[in-house]
Scaffold this motif. Structure first.
Motif: not given
Length: 396
Positions: A164-172, A243-251, A369-370, A380-382
Motif C-alpha cells: 500500500c505504501a509503494t504501488t498503492g501510493s502510485s494508484m492513489n 501483502t508485501y511481506p508474504h509477496e517478498v517471501a514468495a519471490t 480486495t482491501r 477505498q475511493s482509489s
C-alpha cells in the motif's frame, strides 16, 4: 521462456545503447508513427542531482500513503529539512544522483522493443515513466500519454511485490490526477499491480546469485549464507494486512527453487525510517549477529528492487558491505546486482506485459480486495476509481 530470453537478447543486440536523456517521444517523431499501446512504468524515483534531494524528501515525508507521522504537515517538512544535508552527502558518494531514471528508461525501451517483435498487432509500444517523488511525475506521464493518442494503456508497477505504501501510493496519485479531469474516452486502461511470483523474475535473481557464489572459494561455497534483503515496512502496516511481506517471501522461495543450491538463506529487512517499530530482523543487525555465530561468508540479495539506487549503491554497498561487515569480522561479503538490463529480466517484463495484453485480467480481484483492517477512505475511493476507469464507466 528460453526462446523468449533469446529473442530479448537478439533484439537488444541489434539496437544501439541510448543515453538516459534520450526521448522516446523523439523516436516516435522520427519514425512518424504514433504509439498504439502505452506502458506506464510506476516507481518511487530518485533525485538525479543533489539539488533535488530536499524536494524529494519533502514529498516522501508528507505522503501519508508512504509514511504516517503525527502532525505530518509540520513534522514531515521538519524531518525533510533535517535530513537533506546528510542524504545529499550520500548521493554525492554514489556519483551525485540516483540512476533510477536511467535504468527505468533503459528497461522501458528494451521492453517496448521486445513487445514490438512479439505483438505486432498492438505495436508500436511506448513506455512512460511515472515517478512519485521526482520528475517525471504521474501527471507528466499521463498527460503525455493522452497527447500521444494511445489506444491501450497498461499501468505497470515496477515494484514486483505490492505494498500500500509503494504501488498503492502510485494508484492513489493516478486517481488524484483524474479527480478533476476528463478521462480520455479513446483509451482502454488496464493494470498490472504485482508480479512477485513470475518464474523469470526468480530466474534472473538466481542467475545473479550463482555468479556471485562463484566468487567464493570452492571450499566454502556451499556454506555461503544468502541474505535476501528488502525494504522494511512499519509493523502497523503489516498488522493491517499489507501483502508485501508474504509477496517478498514468495519471490525468495521461487528464487531458491530456481537456484537449486544447498546454501542456507534468510529474509531480512532494511531502510527503516522514524521511531515506530518496523518489520525485522534488520539487515545490518543480521550481518553482525551471523558474524558472531561464525558465518563469515555472506551474499546480500536486494530481492525487492529492480534497479540500482541509493538503497543498493549506498546502504548495501557502502554502509553494510564496506563498514558493518568489516567491523563485524565478515571475511567475504558480496552484493548481488539488481536486475537492471539483464536479458532474463527484460524477458520477464515482456512476458508479464504480453500475457496481460493477450489474456488479462485488465484488473485483478487481488487489487480490488482491501486489507482486512483497512480503514482508509482514500484506499477505498482509489480502488473504486480504478474499477470505473478500467470498466470504461466513469462517474461524473
Amino acid at each position: 521462456m528460453i526462446n523468449m530470453i533469446k529473442l530479448i537478447s537478439r533484439v537488444y543486440s541489434l539496437r544501439p545503447r541510448l543515453s538516459a536523456s534520450y526521448s522516446v517521444t523523439q523516436s516516435v517523431i522520427e519514425t512518424g508513427k504514433r504509439p498504439k499501446t502505452g506502458i506506464v512504468m510506476l516507481n518511487m524515483g530518485g533525485p538525479e542531482t543533489t539539488d533535488q534531494v530536499k524536494d524529494y524528501l519533502l514529498r516522501i515525508m508528507t505522503d501519508r500513503d508512504m509514511i504516517q507521522l503525527p502532525v505530518q504537515s509540520r513534522l514531515g517538512p521538519w524531518i525533510a529539512n533535517r535530513r537533506t544535508e546528510e542524504v545529499q552527502k550520500k548521493y554525492a558518494e554514489i556519483g551525485g544522483g540516483s540512476p533510477i531514471l536511467k535504468w527505468t528508461n533503459t528497461q522501458g525501451r528494451m521492453l517496448t522493443e521486445a513487445l514490438d517483435q512479439m505483438l505486432p498487432e498492438s505495436a508500436p509500444h511506448k513506455h512512460y515513466v511515472a515517478f512519485r517523488y521526482v520528475p517525471p511525475f504521474t501527471a507528466d506521464a499521463f498527460t503525455q500519454l493522452e497527447r500521444d493518442g494511445v489506444q491501450r494503456a497498461v499501468i505497470f508497477s515496477q515494484y514486483p511485490q505490492y505494498s500500500c505504501a509503494t504501488t498503492g501510493s502510485s494508484m492513489n496519485a493516478i486517481a488524484d490526477f483524474y479527480k478533476n479531469r476528463k478521462i480520455p474516452e479513446n483509451v482502454k486502461f488496464s493494470l498490472i499491480e504485482r508480479w512477485a511470483g513470475h518464474p523469470l523474475l526468480a530466474r534472473v535473481f538466481a542467475e545473479r546469485i550463482s555468479e556471485n557464489l562463484h566468487r567464493f572459494d570452492s571450499r566454502v561455497r556451499d556454506n555461503v549464507l544468502i541474505l535476501f534483503t528488502a525494504h522494511s515496512l512499519p509493523l502497523k502496516a503489516v498488522s493491517r494486512g499489507d501483502t508485501y511481506p508474504h509477496e517478498v517471501a514468495a519471490t525468495v522461495a521461487a528464487t531458491m527453487s530456481a537456484l537449486s543450491v544447498p546454501n542456507p538463506h534468510r529474509l531480512v529487512w532494511q531502510s527503516k525510517v522514524g521511531p515506530l517499530p518496523w518489520l525485522q530482523p534488520y539487515t545490518d543487525d543480521a550481518i553482525k549477529a551471523y558474524a558472531k555465530q561464525g558465518r563469515k561468508h555472506i551474499i546480500l540479495v536486494p530481492i525487492a528492487f529492480v534497479n540500482e539506487h541509493i538503497e543498493t549503491l549506498h546502504e548495501l554497498d557502502i554502509e553494510y558491505c564496506d563498514e558493518v561487515a568489516k567491523e563485524a569480522g565478515v571475511e567475504q561479503i558480496e552484493r548481488v546486482a539488481t536486475p537492471n538490463d539483464h536479458p532474463t529480466f527484460i524477458a520477464a517484463l515482456a512476458d508479464v506485459v504480453a500475457n496481460h495484453l493477450k489474456n488479462g485480467p485488465k484488473l485483478s480481484n487481488q487489487f480490488l480486495t482491501r486489507c482486512p483492517h483497512c480503514v482508509s477512505a482514500r484506499c477505498q475511493s482509489s480502488k473504486q476509481f480504478f474499477k470505473q476507469l478500467i470498466s470504461g464507466v466513469i462517474s461524473e
